[in-house]
Design an enzyme around this catalytic site. Sequence first.
Site, PDB file in Angstrom:
ATOM      1  N   ASN A 157      15.314  29.816  -0.356  1.00 12.17           N
ATOM      2  CA  ASN A 157      16.090  28.428  -0.465  1.00 12.17           C
ATOM      3  C   ASN A 157      15.585  27.046  -1.407  1.00 12.17           C
ATOM      4  OD1 ASN A 157      18.073  29.596   2.065  1.00 12.17           O
ATOM      5  ND2 ASN A 157      16.615  28.764   3.200  1.00 12.17           N
TER       6      ASN A 157
ATOM      7  N   ARG B 298       0.766  -0.886   0.686  1.00 12.33           N
ATOM      8  CA  ARG B 298      -0.069   0.185   0.114  1.00 12.33           C
ATOM      9  C   ARG B 298       0.696   1.538  -0.175  1.00 12.33           C
ATOM     10  NH1 ARG B 298      -4.092  -3.156   4.292  1.00 12.33           N
ATOM     11  NH2 ARG B 298      -4.851  -4.449   2.746  1.00 12.33           N
TER      12      ARG B 298
ATOM     13  N   SER C 287      13.341  31.855   5.460  1.00 20.30           N
ATOM     14  CA  SER C 287      14.186  31.089   6.508  1.00 20.30           C
ATOM     15  C   SER C 287      13.762  32.191   7.625  1.00 20.30           C
ATOM     16  CB  SER C 287      15.603  31.412   7.071  1.00 20.30           C
ATOM     17  OG  SER C 287      15.763  33.207   7.239  1.00 20.30           O
TER      18      SER C 287
ATOM     19  N   ARG D 273      12.099 -19.029  13.858  1.00 19.53           N
ATOM     20  CA  ARG D 273      11.928 -17.735  14.392  1.00 19.53           C
ATOM     21  C   ARG D 273      12.937 -16.752  14.799  1.00 19.53           C
ATOM     22  NH1 ARG D 273       8.019 -17.802  12.838  1.00 19.53           N
ATOM     23  NH2 ARG D 273       6.296 -18.294  14.881  1.00 19.53           N
TER      24      ARG D 273
ATOM     25  N   LYS E 169      16.101  35.789   1.610  1.00 16.48           N
ATOM     26  CA  LYS E 169      16.561  34.505   1.006  1.00 16.48           C
ATOM     27  C   LYS E 169      15.758  33.376   0.845  1.00 16.48           C
ATOM     28  CE  LYS E 169      19.449  31.225   2.343  1.00 16.48           C
ATOM     29  NZ  LYS E 169      20.211  30.582   3.499  1.00 16.48           N
TER      30      LYS E 169
ATOM     31  N   ARG F 237       8.800  -8.817  -5.700  1.00 15.16           N
ATOM     32  CA  ARG F 237       7.816  -9.652  -4.797  1.00 15.16           C
ATOM     33  C   ARG F 237       7.814  -9.405  -3.945  1.00 15.16           C
ATOM     34  NH1 ARG F 237       9.766 -15.458  -6.806  1.00 15.16           N
ATOM     35  NH2 ARG F 237      11.447 -13.897  -7.245  1.00 15.16           N
TER      36      ARG F 237
END
Lengths: 360, 360, 360, 360
Positions: C267, C119, C259, C298, C265, C183
């Site tokens: 960015n 999913r 910022s 396990r 600025k 897979r």
Amino acid sequence: MKRSSSSSEDVFAGVLARGGVAEQVSGRAWLQALLDFESALARAQAQAGEITAEQADEIAALCDADRYDVAEIGAGAAVIGNPAGAVVKALKAQTDAPVHKDATSQDAMDTAAMLVTKRALVPLLHDLRGAAAAAAQLAEAHRDTPIIGRTLLQHAQPTTFGLKAAGWMVGLDDAADHLHSVRLPYQLGGPAGTLNPAYKLDLSLDRPVLPWHTLRGRIGELAGALGVAAGAAGKAALDIVLLSQSEVAEVRERVGGGSTSMPHKHNPVAAVSALGCAKQAPGLVATLLAAMIQEHERGAGSWHSEWRPLTELLTVTGSAASWLRTSLETLEVDAEQMRSRADGDTGAAAQLVDRALGAR
Amino acid sequence: MKRSSSSSEDVFAGVLARGGVAEQVSGRAWLQALLDFESALARAQAQAGEITAEQADEIAALCDADRYDVAEIGAGAAVIGNPAGAVVKALKAQTDAPVHKDATSQDAMDTAAMLVTKRALVPLLHDLRGAAAAAAQLAEAHRDTPIIGRTLLQHAQPTTFGLKAAGWMVGLDDAADHLHSVRLPYQLGGPAGTLNPAYKLDLSLDRPVLPWHTLRGRIGELAGALGVAAGAAGKAALDIVLLSQSEVAEVRERVGGGSTSMPHKHNPVAAVSALGCAKQAPGLVATLLAAMIQEHERGAGSWHSEWRPLTELLTVTGSAASWLRTSLETLEVDAEQMRSRADGDTGAAAQLVDRALGAR
Amino acid sequence: MKRSSSSSEDVFAGVLARGGVAEQVSGRAWLQALLDFESALARAQAQAGEITAEQADEIAALCDADRYDVAEIGAGAAVIGNPAGAVVKALKAQTDAPVHKDATSQDAMDTAAMLVTKRALVPLLHDLRGAAAAAAQLAEAHRDTPIIGRTLLQHAQPTTFGLKAAGWMVGLDDAADHLHSVRLPYQLGGPAGTLNPAYKLDLSLDRPVLPWHTLRGRIGELAGALGVAAGAAGKAALDIVLLSQSEVAEVRERVGGGSTSMPHKHNPVAAVSALGCAKQAPGLVATLLAAMIQEHERGAGSWHSEWRPLTELLTVTGSAASWLRTSLETLEVDAEQMRSRADGDTGAAAQLVDRALGAR
Amino acid sequence: MKRSSSSSEDVFAGVLARGGVAEQVSGRAWLQALLDFESALARAQAQAGEITAEQADEIAALCDADRYDVAEIGAGAAVIGNPAGAVVKALKAQTDAPVHKDATSQDAMDTAAMLVTKRALVPLLHDLRGAAAAAAQLAEAHRDTPIIGRTLLQHAQPTTFGLKAAGWMVGLDDAADHLHSVRLPYQLGGPAGTLNPAYKLDLSLDRPVLPWHTLRGRIGELAGALGVAAGAAGKAALDIVLLSQSEVAEVRERVGGGSTSMPHKHNPVAAVSALGCAKQAPGLVATLLAAMIQEHERGAGSWHSEWRPLTELLTVTGSAASWLRTSLETLEVDAEQMRSRADGDTGAAAQLVDRALGAR
């Protein structure tokens, strides 16, 4: 050109095994360290009256790596799963004196690992402190040289190149101090780790509280400290590579190299190589930390997984330090170019330089 | 059962976020730490006469995480790329007082990271030392209980269970000491790292020599020390899991759990969970060390890559310590079973127990 | 602002958990996947005549995550060391129908892990392919736009911006194809891995050859493929960050952020955040690969060490893809600026663009 | 014994560099691969009429590693930061023919890396498939041999030793298939990656869609596949080590080794060594994945950080496969001992063995 005498030589050595560390972690160096353990053990046992002084002398006289073939010992390591067995066998073939008495192969291996480390740290720390010293010189010389501060690689506010260099220095100094402070113990626990180290091995290594065959905290600490040193070197190298960009051109390595196709190019080879070495450290540290989870009195695979990563981690950290030192010691600074982009008061930055240099 | 109030809750919490650390590194804890920075900054600036005491009080009064929605701040972090911006914006929406004056968002973030760490280390070290104390008790109680030493998982020579436990204790003690010694500085460098920290932030953090926006040695050291602590916990947990094997059956966790399919099984859940946590540490340490190589005055991505790994590393190390402590405190020792496999003198082992306990 | 409803919310979500993946790997998503296993198991057993259709219906009706509290399940996970036990217990409290019949808790956990992955890969691949499509558009539009090739960050020879973008596209496409091909099997082996999966679980997962409780190759492959995807995203993001540098200024993110201290600025927030996410992947991959070495039927800790790293790896890779897509989709290209530095024939580069686009 | 002829020989070779891989990744092998590139380039250019057949012959005649000193090339690598430059220089010293025409050093390096990999995969896959075949034989022979299934290292329900071995087989087969499927392209992009590979290099490597100097997806995939192979080998080795425990004693390596101190011990040296090798893989994979984030048209350090980890990763994975094969091929199974702990129906397990063997 003559034909290579050994297929194990390294085509990358000039880049990835620079400085004095490589020699200290070579197969021969490991072999000598294994022999040093046997020699120190015999001497300690002689002092304790468990073997005679003559026997100790006889053993010690055989403990010179030049007497043995590294490749042969290496091949022999397959028999019991580590090279200490092959070393003991080679010694026993030459003397009837009680070689390796009461000890287990991991005593030899762990002590050798710490000896190799101790010896490798000499050139490594020398280059790390040399790089810090070169950074300190740059910090002092450029205390007031304005340079634009760059955050997220965008122009922010002015600082000084001296403060940038002071930052490198502090990072390198701290890393060297940290690395220097890691305790490196010898190992002498015997087959099940129950041997009381009544006699101290005379090897300028620390005496452990307990045998530490499967208590690998010191190796973990060492790994972390080497990782930090590589990171500190990498940080400075990255700044140099970025400042060397064609568009930025604020510094230039005097030794910078060309390329096979474009001889006119001036690459910051030293800083690039420092980065290439430093970036190999974190994965090796992870391997060494993962190897701390060991079984009972002797790790079944975890222990064996330490030898090469430790050797490699010392090599790449040492190489990074060596390359960075070269880069810093040959760095040409274009103060005019720096100044042209940095407009504003840099008094606070300069004071920070003083503070950092003063705290040294 | 009621419906979950938040989609961000963690279905693994009971296993992977055990002990007191999780609460100290939660979203709310990070938010409070960010607010604590802003509050401390305002108070320091008031003391320096740069803002009024009233303004500082007004700002401080707003710096309570209960006033804000963590998820909202989290979503707002996307705007400038970190949550400090969202916190400052939320504060400014409520006051005209000079919030965040002269500071940069990384000042808030780095200081918060160190505060979160400092607070998380309290339960973490508590559990680590608690585990060491439980190991010490086992060491004392079983000073002379013979157990077969196992090397490469084969029977070797006898030792005592007390010495095995003393080994766990030394590993845990050393790791705790190392972790405790890491300096945790606040950050206050301003936009380009040039701010002279004339005023000390009153946050029980260390004062740095220089702004360390891109000098990440402390974080690297911290990461290494946490990795070592996780490794020390993992070592003890692995021994317990191995001793609990059906065929070995020399110890048994009183709290051990069953399974969904075989209720009769008695699994060493605490030791297994400790291992599950500890094994996550090395990869996270590698990420933090790799992140040391940062650009100029603010890392472009490297910095951002630290936040979650640091949070996770504190969580898994704390959980490992908490689980191990439970395991050790509830460990049932089958001395008869141990004795049945160990024949021989164990006096040297017992003396080593004394030595280790004496050195505490 | 309202008070936070849960202490587990994430102050970094906007940066580090962007795009649709976070919701698919949340605590609630894991819970639903665990319930989906129980529901699918009951239906398969009804079809095989082992339980009645009514019983299967009764169980299935209870398998809705909205009926349960994630935090409560999370806390309950501590009892047997994984949340599947708590889920089964909650189901059994509501029905006498044979819940979880013949299965073991790892059947539920592993199947849930693959469902969560399946999913999560939907939005992840959507963003990865979206980013590739945006790169393809740039490649086409700038097939002939000269830009200087940069090697070791030094000007080398001209290429075209189209070829640079085509490179990003190929890297992203390959990574998506690779990831898509992994897979993802369900798990149904019972307590000792001996259950013959006579009935196929109807969960759009692959049918395994054998129960794979401790054969973790698929998880290792998945981890590697996610690491490659993160790397491909990071490569493009790094180029964008470098091209956005003030001195280079050849591209600009339209959405770039300011910022807290320097609102002027601009960015490259999206590319920086993509890097911040991508750089967390390698360490997580290492943890998952290390966890492949599991005990018997396990894993005792190794298995438990997979859950969080897998969740995190999906999150950071998905976030990196989402950020990169935004960056590429909003990228402003300054072709004049590029051209000003690149002088020479770029016909070969343009042909390579055609070749790459043609191979799509 | 004769004195070692080279300080670069490896004292661990017998343990950590077992099987045929070491020779294929040696310094000499890298050198030959670099020469093979230059030779293939010249021949391709002759075929395209860009140089004469005589020139190509002349160049090809020089491309024999026996003519050069590996250590000298290694030292020369420091000049431009990689060994290709030193190789080209050595060739040019011997001929006026147009060596390395139009190519860049990374063309040689990347092609050599893929050649070295291709050649190393031959023995590596041979041993991996050999180990799988040995596991298949055990699966067939012990299809019905009952053994207790162990979950979290506690006795659970009976299975068969054949199913356990079939699991090893499936894990190894899958890993070998995955590894075999990774495409290994040559590199030929020229200085800025714009060279249209009009001529195909005759090197049995894949033709890339684009030059991939900084598109490292293939290396990332390769790294992941090697990590999975190491993990699959490690899983089987761990089971063997656990089954060999003194208390369990259900299998025994015929070749198992003794110890320096306890000659009577019978350690599962092959399985332990396989584990020691396999555990080094994850950290190396992390380094290679982190290195995917490269700058523009040539990585500044990231590229350089690949060479040694790739070499090491091939070595440790190949060594793990080789050791495991030896362990499996010499494994003595104590069916009576197994049976004594496993009571119950194992028909389903036996059917799964058939299923796994049938799917081969």
